[in-house]
Design an enzyme around this catalytic site. Sequence first.
Site, PDB file in Angstrom:
ATOM      1  N   GLY A  70     -11.517 -10.402  -5.513  1.00  0.00           N
ATOM      2  CA  GLY A  70     -11.370 -10.189  -4.083  1.00  0.00           C
ATOM      3  C   GLY A  70     -11.556  -8.736  -3.681  1.00  0.00           C
ATOM      4  N   THR A  71     -11.038  -7.820  -4.503  1.00  0.00           N
ATOM      5  CA  THR A  71     -11.117  -6.397  -4.157  1.00  0.00           C
ATOM      6  C   THR A  71     -12.573  -5.947  -4.022  1.00  0.00           C
ATOM      7  OG1 THR A  71      -9.057  -6.015  -5.336  1.00  0.00           O
ATOM      8  CG2 THR A  71     -10.407  -4.086  -4.915  1.00  0.00           C
ATOM      9  N   ASN A 150      -0.617 -11.935   2.232  1.00  0.00           N
ATOM     10  CA  ASN A 150      -0.074 -12.210   0.895  1.00  0.00           C
ATOM     11  C   ASN A 150       1.412 -11.913   0.775  1.00  0.00           C
ATOM     12  OD1 ASN A 150      -1.472  -9.596   1.240  1.00  0.00           O
ATOM     13  ND2 ASN A 150      -0.470  -9.098  -0.672  1.00  0.00           N
ATOM     14  N   GLN A 178      -5.949 -15.410  -0.392  1.00  0.00           N
ATOM     15  CA  GLN A 178      -4.749 -16.251  -0.540  1.00  0.00           C
ATOM     16  C   GLN A 178      -4.970 -17.693  -0.071  1.00  0.00           C
ATOM     17  OE1 GLN A 178      -1.931 -15.659  -2.075  1.00  0.00           O
ATOM     18  NE2 GLN A 178      -2.202 -13.483  -2.464  1.00  0.00           N
ATOM     19  N   ALA A 199     -10.711 -15.850  -7.999  1.00  0.00           N
ATOM     20  CA  ALA A 199     -10.438 -17.159  -8.622  1.00  0.00           C
ATOM     21  C   ALA A 199      -9.010 -17.297  -9.136  1.00  0.00           C
ATOM     22  CB  ALA A 199     -11.416 -17.380  -9.780  1.00  0.00           C
ATOM     23  N   HIS A 200      -8.364 -16.163  -9.467  1.00  0.00           N
ATOM     24  CA  HIS A 200      -7.050 -16.288 -10.107  1.00  0.00           C
ATOM     25  C   HIS A 200      -5.950 -16.715  -9.147  1.00  0.00           C
ATOM     26  CE1 HIS A 200      -5.198 -12.183  -9.102  1.00  0.00           C
ATOM     27  NE2 HIS A 200      -6.408 -12.078  -8.620  1.00  0.00           N
ATOM     28  N   CYS A 326       9.258   0.580   3.873  1.00  0.00           N
ATOM     29  CA  CYS A 326       9.310   1.983   3.445  1.00  0.00           C
ATOM     30  C   CYS A 326      10.455   2.648   4.196  1.00  0.00           C
ATOM     31  CB  CYS A 326       8.021   2.719   3.816  1.00  0.00           C
ATOM     32  SG  CYS A 326       6.522   1.837   3.418  1.00  0.00           S
TER      33      CYS A 326
HETATM   34  C1  LIG Z   1      -4.901 -10.821   0.354  1.00  0.00           C
HETATM   35  C2  LIG Z   1      -5.479 -10.252  -0.902  1.00  0.00           C
HETATM   36  N1  LIG Z   1      -6.648  -9.612  -0.859  1.00  0.00           N
HETATM   37  C3  LIG Z   1      -7.206  -9.094  -1.967  1.00  0.00           C
HETATM   38  C4  LIG Z   1      -6.578  -9.183  -3.185  1.00  0.00           C
HETATM   39  C5  LIG Z   1      -7.244  -8.619  -4.380  1.00  0.00           C
HETATM   40  O1  LIG Z   1      -7.884  -9.655  -5.087  1.00  0.00           O
HETATM   41  P1  LIG Z   1      -8.318  -9.463  -6.625  1.00  0.00           P
HETATM   42  O2  LIG Z   1      -7.062  -9.428  -7.417  1.00  0.00           O
HETATM   43  O3  LIG Z   1      -9.131 -10.708  -6.911  1.00  0.00           O
HETATM   44  O4  LIG Z   1      -9.144  -8.246  -6.699  1.00  0.00           O
HETATM   45  C6  LIG Z   1      -5.346  -9.833  -3.277  1.00  0.00           C
HETATM   46  C7  LIG Z   1      -4.620  -9.912  -4.564  1.00  0.00           C
HETATM   47  O5  LIG Z   1      -3.426  -9.845  -4.634  1.00  0.00           O
HETATM   48  C8  LIG Z   1      -4.778 -10.391  -2.102  1.00  0.00           C
HETATM   49  O6  LIG Z   1      -3.601 -11.024  -2.122  1.00  0.00           O
END
Ligand SMILES: Cc1ncc(COP(=O)(O)O)c(C=O)c1O
Length: 381
Positions: A70-71, A150, A178, A199-200, A326
């Site tokens: 996702g990142t 998330n 998510q 995918a995870h 925070c």
């Molecule tokens: C909303 C959201 N975006 C992006 C990510 C990042 O995804 P990845 O771990 O596949 O890079 C996450 C992972 O926790 C997430 O919850």
Amino acid sequence: MKVYFDNAATTPMNSEVIEMMTQMMREEYGNPSSTHAHGRIVRTHVEEARKKVASLLNCSPGEIFFTSGGTEADNMAIRKSVLDLGVKNIISSAIEHHAVSHTIEEVCKKGEVKSYLVNLLPNGHIDLLHLENLLQNNANTLVCLMHANNEIGNMIDIDKVAQLCSQYNALLQCDTVQTMGHYAFDLVKTPVTFLACGAHKFNGPKGVGFIYINSKLRITPLITGGSQERNMRGGTENVYGIVGLAKALEISCANLDQDKLKIQSLKSYMMNELKKHIPGVLFNGDPEGSSLYTVLSVNFPPTPIAEMMLFKLDIAGISASGGSACSSGSNVGSHVLTALNIGSDRPCIRFSFGKQNTQEEVDYVVTQLCAMLKINQTQSN
Ligand SMILES: Cc1ncc(COP(=O)(O)O)c(C=O)c1O
């Protein structure tokens, strides 16, 4: 007892996915870019996986590009919108994932691109009227809003946001990390520009994901090198991951309704049990409204053991995620809870559920929470 209530962080892999991947690891080792038979067979697996993903989303296989997760997909959408598509304004919210918010900060550093935050309503949902107002006043815009948060589970009305973006000619990047595999998608009915997935989060392997890119747009690769992914991402493909991703998505989509029903009822059960036993307990976001059924963000009354709660849960065999807002002057803590003005004195714990979880596990977690908060559970029954 061991309880895994951190499925929003990652999910256990589906055994059918593991079997499929390990069988392929044993039998197929060709490089999909090789033109000989060993390569061709692996190429076929990758393209079949792409077709499967596309058919589950009702889009074209040419619109799916596999990434490391996702990142990377979020980065690609945002950076390439600016570099290749002439985006000058980015609208997002204060509760986006860091994969999105930090990337926006990066691309806006030189001041050539401006960023705007859409207002949040008291329950953490985005203010659609403000979004429309921002869209009216800014051209060449990319909207980055996550489908489901998330940390607190709030969901946007993706159809409404997509419709507003089309109306004002804005691009839409939706982080569906998510929600992919947990909700049905029909990209003909919901026109977005980009989707980011990993995918995870749906019982697939880690380190693989995909980006959906609407075929009306053309961007250049974020990762340059070889001509893989039809010239859109250099580097030998994570072929086992890709095959596992497609299988995991197929299984999730086939069982979507029954899994949703089961997980939603676990979440409701836990909310009721917590309300019954823990005076003053609250829930962050809008858990009874438009909310991801896998996530419950619990907001506990102030307690001297606030900072120890996650540790104590861990000792009791319970895995969950923590975070409080925070505190003033500090960057440590959750930017999401801070944006929602949740007091830093109230410990917050995110419990996130998967299809493997049970009601007995919820009972165990509630019992452990009562014990650590010194609540006599029999009296509150
Ligand atoms: C909303 C959201 N975006 C992006 C990510 C990042 O995804 P990845 O771990 O596949 O890079 C996450 C992972 O926790 C997430 O919850």
